[in-house]
Design an enzyme around this catalytic site. Structure first.
Site, mmCIF file in Angstrom:
data_model
loop_
_atom_site.group_PDB
_atom_site.id
_atom_site.type_symbol
_atom_site.label_atom_id
_atom_site.label_comp_id
_atom_site.label_asym_id
_atom_site.label_seq_id
_atom_site.Cartn_x
_atom_site.Cartn_y
_atom_site.Cartn_z
ATOM 1 N N HIS A 1 32.625 -77.127 10.730
ATOM 2 C CA HIS A 1 31.476 -77.714 10.016
ATOM 3 C C HIS A 1 31.799 -77.868 8.528
ATOM 4 O O HIS A 1 31.594 -78.933 7.932
ATOM 5 C CB HIS A 1 30.269 -76.800 10.229
ATOM 6 C CG HIS A 1 29.023 -77.225 9.530
ATOM 7 N ND1 HIS A 1 27.891 -77.653 10.200
ATOM 8 C CD2 HIS A 1 28.692 -77.269 8.208
ATOM 9 C CE1 HIS A 1 26.945 -77.939 9.333
ATOM 10 N NE2 HIS A 1 27.404 -77.715 8.111
ATOM 11 N N GLU A 2 32.317 -76.797 7.926
ATOM 12 C CA GLU A 2 32.620 -76.831 6.491
ATOM 13 C C GLU A 2 33.818 -77.729 6.185
ATOM 14 O O GLU A 2 33.873 -78.369 5.135
ATOM 15 C CB GLU A 2 32.883 -75.413 5.976
ATOM 16 C CG GLU A 2 31.690 -74.477 6.087
ATOM 17 C CD GLU A 2 30.456 -74.987 5.366
ATOM 18 O OE1 GLU A 2 30.609 -75.686 4.337
ATOM 19 O OE2 GLU A 2 29.338 -74.718 5.828
ATOM 20 N N HIS B 1 32.574 -81.288 5.851
ATOM 21 C CA HIS B 1 32.086 -81.512 4.482
ATOM 22 C C HIS B 1 33.258 -81.759 3.534
ATOM 23 O O HIS B 1 33.265 -82.700 2.740
ATOM 24 C CB HIS B 1 31.329 -80.278 3.965
ATOM 25 C CG HIS B 1 29.981 -80.072 4.560
ATOM 26 N ND1 HIS B 1 29.037 -81.068 4.672
ATOM 27 C CD2 HIS B 1 29.392 -78.940 5.046
ATOM 28 C CE1 HIS B 1 27.930 -80.567 5.212
ATOM 29 N NE2 HIS B 1 28.133 -79.288 5.456
ATOM 30 N N ASP C 1 21.730 -78.391 4.655
ATOM 31 C CA ASP C 1 22.310 -79.729 4.552
ATOM 32 C C ASP C 1 21.241 -80.815 4.509
ATOM 33 O O ASP C 1 21.362 -81.784 3.748
ATOM 34 C CB ASP C 1 23.253 -79.979 5.729
ATOM 35 C CG ASP C 1 24.517 -79.128 5.631
ATOM 36 O OD1 ASP C 1 24.888 -78.744 4.514
ATOM 37 O OD2 ASP C 1 25.130 -78.857 6.677
#
Length: 239
Positions: free
Chosen positions: A69-70, A73, A170
């Protein structure tokens, strides 16, 4: 002040660290999975050793999902001219710390949305894989199927939960980026933070009567929303 963190590696040039709180919460997640019944845990497994091995494996893979997930980003931030200081896994998930931020609203929306969308896509892929491994039923599932199913379900939930427009989640960051198209960055931050605090208070009240984890998440959202607002005001008051 951030607590002590340990570097465990590097991906696409970004240092990956685990916070001390992560090392504390990891056994708690493993314990949680060990006491849940199918299809969300391994309480039904007869072998105690296998039960805890699978629970720990699921907890580790869950935080690996948070790392993905990170990284989503971070990848888009790098593509749009930003730079990442580090990715840190901690008590309630992870954070990609920016060294150089991207400010164009549409680019920010893409950077922020990449995280939860990657979680949802990963979750859907895992569920498809799980049903391919065992298409009969959840109750007849083997241990590997349960691990895949739990990870798929949790990733979809986390992706959708992160899209709630409550800053600093988010969804709240997407809201701030959208608002900053029509107003200055500080005002956009204030409005997004206010919505985030209201959500945190409501979640905290719910957590008092239902689940301690919800209360912990509410405190985390409220505290980080407040800190982010103060940081933005301090930064932009210099200009």
């Amino acid at each position: 002040m951030m607590s002590k963190a340990y570097r465990i590696g590097e991906i696409i040039g970004i240092p990956i660290k685990v916070d001390l709180s992560f090392l504390i919460v990891l056994p708690l997640f493993a314990w949680f999975f060990s006491i849940q019944s199918e299809p969300f845990g391994f309480a039904g497994i007869q072998s105690e050793i296998m039960k805890y091995i699978l629970s720990l494996l699921t907890a580790l893979l869950l935080f690996a999902s948070v790392l993905i997930h990170e990284l989503a980003h971070s990848y888009f931030a790098l593509r749009f001219g930003g730079s990442i200081k580090e990715i840190r896994l901690h008590l309630l998930g992870g954070v990609a710390a920016m060294r150089k931020e991207v400010h164009e609203p549409l680019k920010v929306i893409m950077i922020v949305a990449a995280g939860p969308l990657s979680s949802i896509v990963l979750g859907v892929m895992l569920l498809f894989l799980g049903f391919a491994l065992n298409p009969v039923s959840l109750k007849d599932g083997n241990s590997l199927f349960l691990v895949v199913f739990i990870l798929g379900y949790v990733n979809i939930f986390l992706g959708l939960f992160n899209l709630i427009p409550a800053f600093p989640m988010d969804g709240g960051r997407v809201l701030r980026a959208f608002l900053s198209i029509y107003m200055d960055y500080v005002k956009a931050t204030e409005k997004a933070v206010l919505i985030g605090k209201i959500f945190a208070v409501l979640l905290g009240i719910l957590g008092l009567f239902t689940d301690l984890w919800l209360l912990l998440i509410a405190l985390y959202i409220y505290g980080n929303a407040n800190r982010e607002e103060q940081l933005v005001k301090m930064t932009y008051s210099r200009y």
